[in-house]
Design a protein around this motif. Structure first.
Motif, mmCIF file in Angstrom:
data_model
loop_
_atom_site.group_PDB
_atom_site.id
_atom_site.type_symbol
_atom_site.label_atom_id
_atom_site.label_comp_id
_atom_site.label_asym_id
_atom_site.label_seq_id
_atom_site.Cartn_x
_atom_site.Cartn_y
_atom_site.Cartn_z
ATOM 1 N N ALA A 55 0.819 -1.212 0.000
ATOM 2 C CA ALA A 55 0.000 0.000 0.000
ATOM 3 C C ALA A 55 0.853 1.262 0.000
ATOM 4 O O ALA A 55 2.086 1.214 0.100
ATOM 5 N N HIS A 56 0.151 2.395 -0.092
ATOM 6 C CA HIS A 56 0.740 3.714 0.110
ATOM 7 C C HIS A 56 -0.340 4.582 0.741
ATOM 8 O O HIS A 56 -1.476 4.138 0.972
ATOM 9 N N SER A 57 -0.013 5.819 1.032
ATOM 10 C CA SER A 57 -0.937 6.677 1.780
ATOM 11 C C SER A 57 -2.267 6.884 1.068
ATOM 12 O O SER A 57 -3.297 7.121 1.711
ATOM 13 N N GLY A 58 -2.278 6.781 -0.280
ATOM 14 C CA GLY A 58 -3.522 6.963 -1.020
ATOM 15 C C GLY A 58 -4.587 5.925 -0.711
ATOM 16 O O GLY A 58 -5.781 6.151 -0.951
ATOM 17 N N LEU A 85 3.793 -0.819 3.573
ATOM 18 C CA LEU A 85 3.984 0.438 2.848
ATOM 19 C C LEU A 85 5.311 0.427 2.087
ATOM 20 O O LEU A 85 6.360 0.113 2.656
ATOM 21 N N GLY A 86 5.270 0.805 0.828
ATOM 22 C CA GLY A 86 6.460 0.805 -0.009
ATOM 23 C C GLY A 86 7.265 2.084 0.124
ATOM 24 O O GLY A 86 6.717 3.175 0.259
ATOM 25 N N GLY A 87 8.606 1.934 0.084
ATOM 26 C CA GLY A 87 9.481 3.091 0.070
ATOM 27 C C GLY A 87 9.756 3.658 1.447
ATOM 28 O O GLY A 87 9.780 2.936 2.442
ATOM 29 N N THR A 88 9.964 4.965 1.517
ATOM 30 C CA THR A 88 10.353 5.601 2.772
ATOM 31 C C THR A 88 9.245 5.472 3.816
ATOM 32 O O THR A 88 8.071 5.310 3.484
ATOM 33 N N TYR A 89 9.642 5.531 5.068
ATOM 34 C CA TYR A 89 8.679 5.375 6.165
ATOM 35 C C TYR A 89 8.826 6.531 7.144
ATOM 36 O O TYR A 89 9.911 7.073 7.342
ATOM 37 N N ILE A 119 -6.893 4.054 12.683
ATOM 38 C CA ILE A 119 -8.067 3.263 12.280
ATOM 39 C C ILE A 119 -7.872 1.781 12.599
ATOM 40 O O ILE A 119 -8.600 0.926 12.097
ATOM 41 N N GLY A 120 -6.864 1.486 13.431
ATOM 42 C CA GLY A 120 -6.663 0.119 13.896
ATOM 43 C C GLY A 120 -5.897 -0.786 12.947
ATOM 44 O O GLY A 120 -5.914 -2.012 13.105
ATOM 45 N N THR A 121 -5.211 -0.205 11.963
ATOM 46 C CA THR A 121 -4.482 -0.992 10.970
ATOM 47 C C THR A 121 -3.012 -1.112 11.366
ATOM 48 O O THR A 121 -2.394 -0.133 11.787
ATOM 49 N N ARG A 122 -2.449 -2.323 11.240
ATOM 50 C CA ARG A 122 -1.027 -2.555 11.519
ATOM 51 C C ARG A 122 -0.207 -2.158 10.290
ATOM 52 O O ARG A 122 -0.682 -2.216 9.159
ATOM 53 N N VAL A 123 1.069 -1.771 10.514
ATOM 54 C CA VAL A 123 1.883 -1.191 9.445
ATOM 55 C C VAL A 123 3.281 -1.795 9.438
ATOM 56 O O VAL A 123 3.980 -1.795 10.462
ATOM 57 N N THR A 124 3.698 -2.324 8.286
ATOM 58 C CA THR A 124 5.092 -2.703 8.065
ATOM 59 C C THR A 124 5.587 -1.965 6.821
ATOM 60 O O THR A 124 4.889 -1.108 6.278
ATOM 61 N N THR A 125 6.791 -2.329 6.360
ATOM 62 C CA THR A 125 7.343 -1.629 5.207
ATOM 63 C C THR A 125 8.170 -2.557 4.341
ATOM 64 O O THR A 125 8.640 -3.588 4.799
ATOM 65 N N TYR A 126 8.311 -2.185 3.077
ATOM 66 C CA TYR A 126 9.201 -2.880 2.154
ATOM 67 C C TYR A 126 9.832 -1.838 1.226
ATOM 68 O O TYR A 126 9.413 -0.683 1.193
ATOM 69 N N ALA A 127 10.884 -2.252 0.511
ATOM 70 C CA ALA A 127 11.549 -1.391 -0.486
ATOM 71 C C ALA A 127 12.142 -0.128 0.120
ATOM 72 O O ALA A 127 12.157 0.916 -0.514
ATOM 73 N N ALA A 128 12.658 -0.236 1.338
ATOM 74 C CA ALA A 128 13.281 0.938 1.947
ATOM 75 C C ALA A 128 14.704 0.651 2.445
ATOM 76 O O ALA A 128 15.031 1.045 3.570
ATOM 77 N N ARG A 140 20.446 -3.912 8.915
ATOM 78 C CA ARG A 140 20.155 -3.851 10.353
ATOM 79 C C ARG A 140 19.376 -2.591 10.717
ATOM 80 O O ARG A 140 18.388 -2.635 11.451
ATOM 81 N N ARG A 141 19.801 -1.479 10.191
ATOM 82 C CA ARG A 141 19.199 -0.189 10.553
ATOM 83 C C ARG A 141 17.758 -0.076 10.042
ATOM 84 O O ARG A 141 16.863 0.394 10.747
ATOM 85 N N ASN A 142 17.525 -0.506 8.791
ATOM 86 C CA ASN A 142 16.230 -0.282 8.152
ATOM 87 C C ASN A 142 15.206 -1.375 8.419
ATOM 88 O O ASN A 142 14.061 -1.277 7.975
ATOM 89 N N HIS A 143 15.617 -2.426 9.132
ATOM 90 C CA HIS A 143 14.665 -3.481 9.480
ATOM 91 C C HIS A 143 14.502 -3.635 10.987
ATOM 92 O O HIS A 143 13.784 -4.536 11.439
ATOM 93 N N GLY A 144 15.155 -2.763 11.749
ATOM 94 C CA GLY A 144 15.127 -2.906 13.193
ATOM 95 C C GLY A 144 14.774 -1.635 13.923
ATOM 96 O O GLY A 144 13.647 -1.135 13.843
ATOM 97 N N LEU A 145 15.759 -1.058 14.620
ATOM 98 C CA LEU A 145 15.468 0.045 15.538
ATOM 99 C C LEU A 145 14.853 1.260 14.878
ATOM 100 O O LEU A 145 14.000 1.921 15.471
#
Length: 595
Positions: A418-421, A435-439, A450-459, A471-476
């Motif tokens: 997904a994205h913000s749209g 969510l794709g790209g920057t976070y 709205i109670g939705t869980r959020v992860t990320t990819y492509a960042a 390590r940095r972009n998948h953790g802290l």
């Protein structure tokens, strides 16, 4: 017997204490580092003749590293770890230390830095963690890689894996054998060139305190160097990673992967024993690297269209192996269809009101059958997130509303790239967005509202070998921005990094496929450490809040100081090795108070 614990500062001083070298030079370097160590470059972050140091919680996998150099060429160098012992005579066996040689090979010109392709350039990259460095042969004159393959007649041959897309020949891992050695093999050294060795400890849960030993370096049967090793096992185990914004919500550790029983069976011409063994090896390797939420195959959509009975048997067996290997069975991803076929999504009926649309005939049957099989194998309390259409346009997103309502009506949930749209067009339908790209923290807050869980990819996507980036972009950094985990693309793709000319992408690989066991990389270790960072942060928060709840002023102060430290970390810039040590300091103080 109570064990005496060494303070972090004293332990750090120990690591820089010099050791006597003979005929061999070595330098201890951080395993997790953005520095690319190459054979002909002096290690800028090294401690010459230092101590290989590891600090780990009980049961944790933790790595250290050093580089070796000889002033003359040596064909066979044997490295042997000794048992580790404390002052009271307790022992961590040498078998708890896993040695690997870090193979430097040629990758596309953007290697280490990007997942986009530059197939016209070739650069040396340290990446593969091997028992036998001869699995890969490198031609420095042509900058080509060759992979050792055992053919059907049992003969070893080296296959060119640096060819361009137009002449690429895929490997057949079922006909020919691609396999690392089962144990660590002797290495060779070129005169004046550095070679990096990776050391991973599986900290015993029964151990605690400081243990010392050596890694003995032998040439021609004579020990020429004893590299000191110091291990500190902390007095606690790490918890399940939870989110920063809510300690009751799990931080999900996922990725998209093609490791699935149906795929292996089709490739192996239905060799069940080999296919199951390979899947089991893949899942166990994921578990050792904290990856416990990979996507599962989708029931009734496995490519066995001629036999529903066979498809269901394969799906059940995949679930059983997943469970056997200790993957997380409380929450799973995929497994049950999240969308009908694309023809349905493009049909003109998508423009009708929901009440007037008609779901495909197979839909209810396949959804309920998949849900039933999941619950029979994993239990009725399992939460299933069903994947929507990948990166949908807004019309395609709206076309999924009715199928998703059916999923919700039957106790299933939805995850979508997904994205913000999406918030305006279908956010209320989505239980989980990747969510794709920057976070950003503000973006996560909108979905959480709205109670939705959020992860990320492509960042970024997988591809860059730099373990610090992974390590940095998948953790802290994700954790501190209040994300619910990570779900990147993808775990493994291809051995050849030079076939991206047509579509501008490098090989998306944290592991490389073997005929049975996967071949690991330093970037996959980066993922393991990313999740361990979140585990340490979770434990810090748990102990801090427990201390504050006592109401004792000293405890309240210690808890607030710990939480303040966590809140002030700059996840994008902070040295994560230092952050880990600081979190351990706070945890030890709180742990001691709350005994």
């Amino acid at each position: 017997m109570k064990r005496k614990l060494l303070g972090i500062a004293a332990f750090a001083a120990l690591l820089t204490a010099p050791a006597v070298a003979q005929n061999m030079e070595y330098s201890v370097v951080p395993a997790m580092s953005s520095v690319k160590h190459l054979p002909d470059e002096e290690p800028s972050d090294g401690v010459k003749s230092g101590t290989v140091g590891i600090i780990a919680a009980k049961g944790e996998f933790e790595s250290a590293s050093f580089l070796l150099k000889s002033d003359r060429a040596v064909k066979q160098v044997i490295l042997t770890p000794t048992d580790l012992k404390n002052t009271e005579g307790d022992t961590i066996p040498a078998s708890a230390l896993d040695l690997k040689v870090l193979k430097v090979w040629y990758q596309a010109g953007t290697g280490w830095h990007s997942y986009f392709a530059d197939v016209t350039g070739r650069t040396q990259v340290p990446e593969l963690l091997l028992n036998d460095e001869t699995l890969i042969k490198v031609d420095h004159a042509t900058k080509d890689n060759y992979l050792r393959v055992i053919n059907a007649q049992g003969r070893a041959e080296y296959v060119w894996i640096s060819n361009y897309a137009e002449i690429d020949v895929p490997l057949d891992l079922w006909k020919d054998t691609v396999a690392d050695a089962a144990t660590f093999q002797p290495i060779s050294l070129d005169a004046g060139m550095w070679k990096q060795i990776w050391v991973t400890l599986e900290a015993p849960k029964a151990a605690e305190g400081l243990y010392k030993g050596t890694i003995d370096v032998a040439i021609d049967g004579k020990t020429v160097q004893k590299i000191p090793v110091a291990v500190r096992v902390l007095p606690f185990e790490l918890p399940t990673p939870m989110t920063n914004y809510d300690l009751t919500k799990e931080f999900y550790c996922g990725i998209l992967t093609s490791d699935q029983l149906n795929r292996y069976l089709q490739q192996s011409k239905m060799d069940w024993a080999r296919s199951e063994a390979r899947l089991r090896a893949s899942y166990r390797n994921m578990k050792r690297h904290n990856l416990v939420h990979p996507n599962l195959p989708t029931a009734r959509n496995l490519g066995f269209r001629h036999s529903t009975e066979l498809a269901d048997r394969v799906f059940r067996r995949n679930l059983e192996i997943y469970k056997e290997c200790g993957m997380d069975t409380k929450t799973i991803f995929d497994a049950v269809r999240g969308i009908p076929d694309y023809a349905y999504l493009k049909h003109k009926d998508r423009d009708l009101p929901l009440a007037e649309q008609k779901l495909p005939d197979y839909w209810e049957r396949d959804i309920l059958a998949g849900k039933k099989m999941v619950e029979e194998v994993l239990g009725r309390d399992v939460t299933v997130y069903c994947f929507g259409w990948d990166e949908p346009g807004m019309r395609t997103l709206r076309a999924q509303r009715l199928p998703w309502k059916f999923l919700h009506d039957n106790g299933l949930k939805v995850i979508s790239s997904a994205h913000s749209g999406h918030l305006l067009h279908g956010g209320f339908n989505e239980d989980f967005v990747d969510l794709g790209g920057t976070y950003e923290k503000a973006e996560a807050a909108k979905w959480h509202a709205i109670g939705t869980r959020v992860t990320t990819y492509a960042a970024p996507h997988t591809g860059p070998e730099n373990p610090d980036v992974v390590r940095r972009n998948h953790g802290l950094d994700l954790y501190l921005n209040d994300y619910d985990g990570t779900y990147n693309y993808m775990l493994n793709s291809r051995w050849n990094d030079f076939t991206g000319a047509a579509y501008n992408f490098r090989s998306f690989s944290w592991v490389y496929d073997g005929s049975l066991e996967p071949i690991n990389t330093i970037q996959f270790v980066g993922y393991r450490e990313a999740i361990d960072d979140v585990k340490y942060a979770t434990l810090l928060q748990q102990l801090a809040r427990k201390a504050i709840a006592t109401g004792k002023t000293e405890y309240v102060y210690a808890g607030r100081i710990a939480l303040q430290y966590l809140a002030l970390i700059d996840g994008k810039k902070a040295d994560l090795n230092t952050v880990r040590l600081e979190m351990i300091n706070h945890i030890l103080r709180l742990h001691s108070m709350l005994k």
